[in-house]
Design a protein around this motif. Structure first.
Motif, PDB file in Angstrom:
ATOM      1  N   ILE A 179       0.812  -1.110   0.040  1.00 55.87           N
ATOM      2  CA  ILE A 179      -0.139   0.021   0.078  1.00 55.87           C
ATOM      3  C   ILE A 179       0.978   1.397  -0.001  1.00 55.87           C
ATOM      4  O   ILE A 179       1.792   1.422   1.105  1.00 55.87           O
ATOM      5  N   ALA A 180       0.490   2.261  -0.858  1.00 61.39           N
ATOM      6  CA  ALA A 180       1.439   3.194  -0.965  1.00 61.39           C
ATOM      7  C   ALA A 180       0.668   4.503  -0.784  1.00 61.39           C
ATOM      8  O   ALA A 180       1.384   5.498  -0.625  1.00 61.39           O
ATOM      9  N   GLY A 181      -0.530   4.430  -0.546  1.00 65.02           N
ATOM     10  CA  GLY A 181      -1.402   5.586  -0.134  1.00 65.02           C
ATOM     11  C   GLY A 181      -2.929   5.184  -0.105  1.00 65.02           C
ATOM     12  O   GLY A 181      -3.367   4.011  -0.281  1.00 65.02           O
ATOM     13  N   ASP A 182      -3.945   6.066   0.133  1.00 63.45           N
ATOM     14  CA  ASP A 182      -5.354   5.837   0.254  1.00 63.45           C
ATOM     15  C   ASP A 182      -5.971   4.955  -0.976  1.00 63.45           C
ATOM     16  O   ASP A 182      -6.579   4.215  -0.974  1.00 63.45           O
ATOM     17  N   SER A 183      -5.427   5.217  -2.284  1.00 61.20           N
ATOM     18  CA  SER A 183      -5.927   4.593  -3.254  1.00 61.20           C
ATOM     19  C   SER A 183      -4.891   4.247  -4.415  1.00 61.20           C
ATOM     20  O   SER A 183      -5.141   3.845  -5.596  1.00 61.20           O
ATOM     21  N   THR A 184      -3.580   3.937  -3.762  1.00 65.53           N
ATOM     22  CA  THR A 184      -2.626   3.670  -4.586  1.00 65.53           C
ATOM     23  C   THR A 184      -1.692   2.435  -4.164  1.00 65.53           C
ATOM     24  O   THR A 184      -1.414   2.456  -2.835  1.00 65.53           O
ATOM     25  N   ILE A 185      -1.178   1.654  -5.175  1.00 63.24           N
ATOM     26  CA  ILE A 185      -0.482   0.456  -4.615  1.00 63.24           C
ATOM     27  C   ILE A 185       0.968   0.699  -5.132  1.00 63.24           C
ATOM     28  O   ILE A 185       0.998   1.417  -6.398  1.00 63.24           O
ATOM     29  N   GLU A 186       1.913   0.154  -4.820  1.00 63.01           N
ATOM     30  CA  GLU A 186       3.223   0.107  -5.326  1.00 63.01           C
ATOM     31  C   GLU A 186       3.815  -1.270  -5.603  1.00 63.01           C
ATOM     32  O   GLU A 186       3.593  -2.192  -4.828  1.00 63.01           O
ATOM     33  N   LEU A 187       4.097  -1.639  -6.897  1.00 65.39           N
ATOM     34  CA  LEU A 187       4.548  -2.859  -7.377  1.00 65.39           C
ATOM     35  C   LEU A 187       5.995  -3.070  -6.974  1.00 65.39           C
ATOM     36  O   LEU A 187       6.709  -2.243  -6.968  1.00 65.39           O
ATOM     37  N   LYS A 188       6.429  -4.092  -6.234  1.00 68.50           N
ATOM     38  CA  LYS A 188       7.671  -4.275  -5.862  1.00 68.50           C
ATOM     39  C   LYS A 188       8.029  -5.917  -6.178  1.00 68.50           C
ATOM     40  O   LYS A 188       7.091  -6.587  -6.641  1.00 68.50           O
ATOM     41  N   ALA A 238      -1.641   2.342  -9.351  1.00 73.09           N
ATOM     42  CA  ALA A 238      -0.320   1.603  -9.274  1.00 73.09           C
ATOM     43  C   ALA A 238       0.731   2.538  -9.624  1.00 73.09           C
ATOM     44  O   ALA A 238       0.657   3.082 -10.578  1.00 73.09           O
ATOM     45  N   ILE A 239       1.939   2.479  -8.622  1.00 73.44           N
ATOM     46  CA  ILE A 239       3.141   3.085  -9.128  1.00 73.44           C
ATOM     47  C   ILE A 239       4.124   1.855  -9.054  1.00 73.44           C
ATOM     48  O   ILE A 239       3.901   0.786  -8.361  1.00 73.44           O
ATOM     49  N   LEU A 240       5.437   2.400  -9.372  1.00 68.50           N
ATOM     50  CA  LEU A 240       6.610   1.333  -9.401  1.00 68.50           C
ATOM     51  C   LEU A 240       7.714   2.152  -9.661  1.00 68.50           C
ATOM     52  O   LEU A 240       7.719   3.356 -10.188  1.00 68.50           O
ATOM     53  N   GLU A 241       8.836   1.686  -9.158  1.00 66.36           N
ATOM     54  CA  GLU A 241      10.331   2.178  -9.644  1.00 66.36           C
ATOM     55  C   GLU A 241      11.102   1.143  -9.959  1.00 66.36           C
ATOM     56  O   GLU A 241      11.021   0.198  -9.678  1.00 66.36           O
ATOM     57  N   THR A 242      11.773   1.380 -11.115  1.00 69.59           N
ATOM     58  CA  THR A 242      12.584   0.407 -11.819  1.00 69.59           C
ATOM     59  C   THR A 242      13.698   0.945 -12.188  1.00 69.59           C
ATOM     60  O   THR A 242      13.856   2.215 -12.322  1.00 69.59           O
ATOM     61  N   GLY A 243      14.826   0.319 -12.291  1.00 68.77           N
ATOM     62  CA  GLY A 243      16.329   0.838 -12.804  1.00 68.77           C
ATOM     63  C   GLY A 243      16.172   1.149 -14.404  1.00 68.77           C
ATOM     64  O   GLY A 243      15.808   0.502 -14.882  1.00 68.77           O
ATOM     65  N   LYS A 244      16.996   2.129 -14.467  1.00 69.40           N
ATOM     66  CA  LYS A 244      17.390   2.680 -15.989  1.00 69.40           C
ATOM     67  C   LYS A 244      18.302   1.475 -16.564  1.00 69.40           C
ATOM     68  O   LYS A 244      18.311   1.501 -17.695  1.00 69.40           O
ATOM     69  N   SER A 302      16.982   5.415 -11.411  1.00 68.97           N
ATOM     70  CA  SER A 302      15.528   4.675 -11.952  1.00 68.97           C
ATOM     71  C   SER A 302      14.583   5.582 -12.308  1.00 68.97           C
ATOM     72  O   SER A 302      14.881   6.747 -12.508  1.00 68.97           O
ATOM     73  N   VAL A 303      13.510   5.015 -12.746  1.00 62.46           N
ATOM     74  CA  VAL A 303      12.498   5.863 -13.137  1.00 62.46           C
ATOM     75  C   VAL A 303      11.151   5.320 -12.422  1.00 62.46           C
ATOM     76  O   VAL A 303      11.039   4.131 -11.878  1.00 62.46           O
ATOM     77  N   CYS A 304      10.303   6.256 -12.147  1.00 64.12           N
ATOM     78  CA  CYS A 304       9.066   6.024 -11.779  1.00 64.12           C
ATOM     79  C   CYS A 304       8.056   6.018 -12.548  1.00 64.12           C
ATOM     80  O   CYS A 304       8.051   6.813 -13.593  1.00 64.12           O
ATOM     81  N   MET A 305       6.948   4.975 -12.590  1.00 65.55           N
ATOM     82  CA  MET A 305       6.119   5.088 -13.517  1.00 65.55           C
ATOM     83  C   MET A 305       4.727   4.636 -12.797  1.00 65.55           C
ATOM     84  O   MET A 305       4.534   4.153 -11.584  1.00 65.55           O
ATOM     85  N   LYS A 306       3.567   5.010 -13.308  1.00 68.57           N
ATOM     86  CA  LYS A 306       2.061   5.237 -12.700  1.00 68.57           C
ATOM     87  C   LYS A 306       1.425   4.704 -13.595  1.00 68.57           C
ATOM     88  O   LYS A 306       1.114   4.987 -14.930  1.00 68.57           O
ATOM     89  N   LYS A 307       0.034   3.892 -13.174  1.00 69.97           N
ATOM     90  CA  LYS A 307      -1.157   3.868 -14.184  1.00 69.97           C
ATOM     91  C   LYS A 307      -2.151   3.844 -13.112  1.00 69.97           C
ATOM     92  O   LYS A 307      -2.261   3.419 -12.112  1.00 69.97           O
ATOM     93  N   LYS A 308      -3.295   4.196 -13.858  1.00 72.05           N
ATOM     94  CA  LYS A 308      -4.552   4.061 -13.257  1.00 72.05           C
ATOM     95  C   LYS A 308      -5.256   2.827 -13.567  1.00 72.05           C
ATOM     96  O   LYS A 308      -5.016   2.248 -14.534  1.00 72.05           O
ATOM     97  N   LEU A 309      -5.694   2.254 -12.558  1.00 71.94           N
ATOM     98  CA  LEU A 309      -6.198   0.898 -12.724  1.00 71.94           C
ATOM     99  C   LEU A 309      -7.741   0.765 -13.100  1.00 71.94           C
ATOM    100  O   LEU A 309      -8.218   1.570 -13.042  1.00 71.94           O
TER     101      LEU A 309
END
Length: 148
Positions: free
Chosen positions: A65-74, A107-113, A141-148
């Motif tokens: 869980i990354a916030g009230d309406s957001t998850i983070e892929l790990k 959903a958000i995520l961080e992945t390496g360049k 790294s880069v951060c990415m986001k998507k509306k589910l």
């Protein structure tokens, strides 16, 4: 045949695969496991997906869980012998479905360049790069986001 299995972070196959992930990341970025251990440690997390072939897991991912309406892929990882078969995309979709089932909208995520294949896959799945210049790791790294 690959089967997706919802579990938690205490599953021994998740532990095994994330150790392999850490080894792979150390090779890509010329680091040591200890350098990122505090960021990569996942315990007590009930939202893990394993891709199983028989009794062995060949890939994994999870979300927190990354916030009230957001998850983070790990902790996304696919055993090299099973790559380029759509398994990572299937895990991401399963994690997204799980998050939607529990009421999350983004959903958000961080992945390496240093992982252009991962960046490309997330892009194909509808993730967009977002500015996260506040992140201490934004150089690598880069951060990415998507509306589910």
């Amino acid at each position: 045949m690959i089967q997706l299995y919802r579990t938690n972070s205490e599953h021994p196959e998740f532990t095994r695969l994330t150790s392999l992930l850490d080894d792979a990341l150390c090779m890509i970025y010329n680091t040591r496991k200890e350098d990122y251990e505090e960021y990569n440690r996942i315990t007590g997390l009930p939202t893990v997906v394993l891709a199983m072939e028989g009794n062995a897991a060949v890939a994994c991912g999870c979300f927190k869980i990354a916030g009230d309406s957001t998850i983070e892929l790990k902790r996304m990882f696919v055993d090299p012998a099973f790559r380029n078969k759509g398994i990572a995309s299937a895990i991401v979709r399963e994690l997204e479905n799980w998050a939607k089932e529990t009421g999350y909208e983004h959903a958000i995520l961080e992945t390496g360049k240093g992982q252009p294949e991962a960046i490309a896959m997330y892009g194909k799945l509808g993730y967009s790069i977002v500015d996260d210049s506040d992140s201490a790791s934004s150089e690598r790294s880069v951060c990415m986001k998507k509306k589910l």
